[in-house]
Design a protein around this motif. Structure first.
Motif, mmCIF file in Angstrom:
data_model
loop_
_atom_site.group_PDB
_atom_site.id
_atom_site.type_symbol
_atom_site.label_atom_id
_atom_site.label_comp_id
_atom_site.label_asym_id
_atom_site.label_seq_id
_atom_site.Cartn_x
_atom_site.Cartn_y
_atom_site.Cartn_z
ATOM 1 N N PHE A 170 0.843 -1.188 0.000
ATOM 2 C CA PHE A 170 0.000 0.000 0.000
ATOM 3 C C PHE A 170 0.875 1.233 0.000
ATOM 4 N N ILE A 171 0.319 2.310 -0.506
ATOM 5 C CA ILE A 171 1.060 3.551 -0.640
ATOM 6 C C ILE A 171 0.567 4.540 0.405
ATOM 7 N N GLU A 172 1.496 5.018 1.205
ATOM 8 C CA GLU A 172 1.210 6.057 2.190
ATOM 9 C C GLU A 172 2.445 6.964 2.262
ATOM 10 N N PHE A 179 7.554 7.814 0.166
ATOM 11 C CA PHE A 179 6.299 7.056 0.167
ATOM 12 C C PHE A 179 6.615 5.588 0.417
ATOM 13 N N SER A 180 5.661 4.876 0.973
ATOM 14 C CA SER A 180 5.785 3.423 1.096
ATOM 15 C C SER A 180 5.369 2.798 -0.234
ATOM 16 N N GLY A 181 5.409 1.485 -0.292
ATOM 17 C CA GLY A 181 4.934 0.780 -1.469
ATOM 18 C C GLY A 181 5.976 0.620 -2.559
ATOM 19 N N GLY A 182 5.555 -0.030 -3.651
ATOM 20 C CA GLY A 182 6.424 -0.201 -4.805
ATOM 21 C C GLY A 182 7.741 -0.856 -4.467
ATOM 22 N N VAL A 239 -2.255 -0.470 -3.187
ATOM 23 C CA VAL A 239 -3.533 0.199 -2.941
ATOM 24 C C VAL A 239 -3.341 1.449 -2.092
ATOM 25 N N VAL A 240 -4.320 2.312 -2.163
ATOM 26 C CA VAL A 240 -4.434 3.449 -1.260
ATOM 27 C C VAL A 240 -5.623 3.147 -0.364
ATOM 28 N N PHE A 265 -1.127 10.402 -7.214
ATOM 29 C CA PHE A 265 -2.544 10.400 -6.850
ATOM 30 C C PHE A 265 -2.719 10.725 -5.372
ATOM 31 N N LEU A 266 -1.934 10.049 -4.519
ATOM 32 C CA LEU A 266 -2.054 10.229 -3.084
ATOM 33 C C LEU A 266 -1.654 11.637 -2.642
#
Length: 425
Positions: A170-172, A179-182, A239-240, A265-266
């Motif tokens: 997830f992206i935060e 950012f987290s994720g990826g 996901v967000v 996007f976030l």
């Protein structure tokens, strides 16, 4: 009077402050996002039109083995709404593919079965092959290259040896990786401790670009992208999630295109303008993200960005799992002062980075400029005070203590969820 609900563990604490003393309320606008379907439908729609144009089923064809990197117990990734669809599509493309779920623990403690059942559900735990990554097990990891920073890139053999490597996440906003994720599913997710420590060195953490919401120029991000490419990460589903930890958007496909699109996007929902105040009140978003003090440094960095020099930071966090790291705890407990500790950290060469050093480096940075008051469970009082911070049994007492430092007419900025916002000066 203004009323607020501040997450803490499984509950929300009530906070009431005079209108005229509240100069800012910093919240993400994720709550305003209107989901276009159920959580399952959002994930499936993203997988149906992946970034890069290649579906997971197509990637699975001709492959004997696939490793899916999954988040661990410290992340509120709604895996029940992601992993079943990844498994289904992989097997649609190749019914005989041998799939392993690899839990990306990074530098955290190992996930236990109870936590995996809560995250994935009984069916997946009972019927799928699951391996928990251990960054401390040198025999389980293998070198695959050298990072731009000069650190060796050493990852879990289960990831390195897979014919197809994919991940969920997830992206935060992230307090030093941007950012987290990826790419973070690889580094630190499934990397050896040597690689994690090399990437999290004092020089990189000290960079002004190693901040929430910043990717460009961020030296940690550069290493992480390189690690993901060396590992041949081929596909992600990220996901967000909203304040209730429900999926509101999904990004699938090419690991770099999908992740960057998700970050952009976030940002549109999370970016807020700093409102400098004498006292800032924040949280780490409640359980599971406030399970220990180690994780709660994240929420403090949002307050750090909007608190006046010498101003007080109040953080609400249950810390059900204690400090989250002996190195983190002992460094702050045993130091002469946060400044003395910082001076010591900045002298440590990249190759000699210590476990948890990055976390107590950022905590020290905060404490050099701000007294910190923890609102937590009573059992944490001694530990919090040993770590050069103050303890309060409830929010009212914390506000009273903060006013004793900054005065009765002190101004407040409230950040109900410190890890959901990107604070810009």
């Amino acid at each position: 009077m203004m009323n607020f609900k501040i997450p803490c563990g499984q509950q929300k604490l009530d906070l009431t402050l005079p209108d005229e003393q509240v100069v800012g309320v910093l919240e993400s606008n994720i709550g305003t996002m209107k989901a276009t379907g159920t959580e399952d439908e959002i994930v499936q729609a993203a997988m149906a039109k992946p970034y890069g144009g290649v579906k997971l089923s197509a990637l699975a064809r001709g492959k004997k083995t696939c490793t899916i990197i999954c988040s661990d117990h410290t992340r509120p990734v709604p895996s029940k709404h992601i992993i079943p669809f990844m498994l289904k599509e992989l097997r649609e493309g190749n019914p005989n593919i041998d799939i392993t779920l690899l839990i990306a623990t990074g530098f955290h403690r190992l996930s236990v079965e109870k936590e995996m059942r809560a995250k994935f559900g009984d069916d997946i735990v009972d019927h799928e092959k699951i391996v928990v990554h251990d960054s401390a097990d040198a025999d389980a990891n293998v070198k695959i290259g050298v990072l731009p920073s000069g650190a060796d890139c050493i990852i879990d053999k289960v990831a390195a040896n897979a014919d197809l490597l994919v991940s969920e996440g997830f992206i935060e906003p992230h307090f030093f990786a941007g950012f987290s994720g990826g790419r973070k599913s690889i580094l630190p997710g499934v990397c050896d401790r040597k690689t994690v420590m090399g990437n999290h060195c004092s020089k990189f953490i000290d960079s002004p670009y190693a901040r929430t919401g910043i990717l460009e120029g961020n030296p940690l991000h550069k290493d992480m992208v390189a690690a993901a490419k060396m590992a041949n990460l081929a596909y992600i589903v990220n996901v967000v999630i909203d304040e209730d930890k429900k999926v509101v958007a999904a990004f699938a496909g090419d690991p770099f295109e999908a992740h960057l699109s998700g970050c952009k996007f976030l940002s549109g929902y999370c970016q807020v303008k700093a409102v400098p105040a004498d006292i800032s009140i924040t949280s780490n978003g409640g359980a599971p993200l406030d399970q220990n003090m180690y994780q709660c440094v994240k929420g403090m960095t949002a307050a750090e960005a909007t608190t006046k020099e010498g101003g007080v930071i109040i953080i609400c966090a249950e810390c059900a799992d204690g400090t989250g790291g002996d190195g983190f705890y002992n460094a702050l407990k045993n130091c002469e002062s946060p400044q003395a500790l910082m001076d010591e950290i900045l002298k440590v060469p990249q190759g000699e980075t210590q476990p948890d050093q990055w976390e107590y480096q950022i905590q020290s940075r905060i404490l050099i400029h701000h007294p910190v008051i923890y609102v937590s469970r009573p059992e944490m009082k001694q530990t919090i005070e040993e770590m050069k911070m103050h303890y309060a049994p409830n929010l009212d007492e914390a506000v009273k203590m903060a006013k004793e430092i900054r005065g009765d007419d002190a101004t407040f900025t409230v950040i109900p969820n410190g890890i959901s916002v990107i604070v810009r000066a």
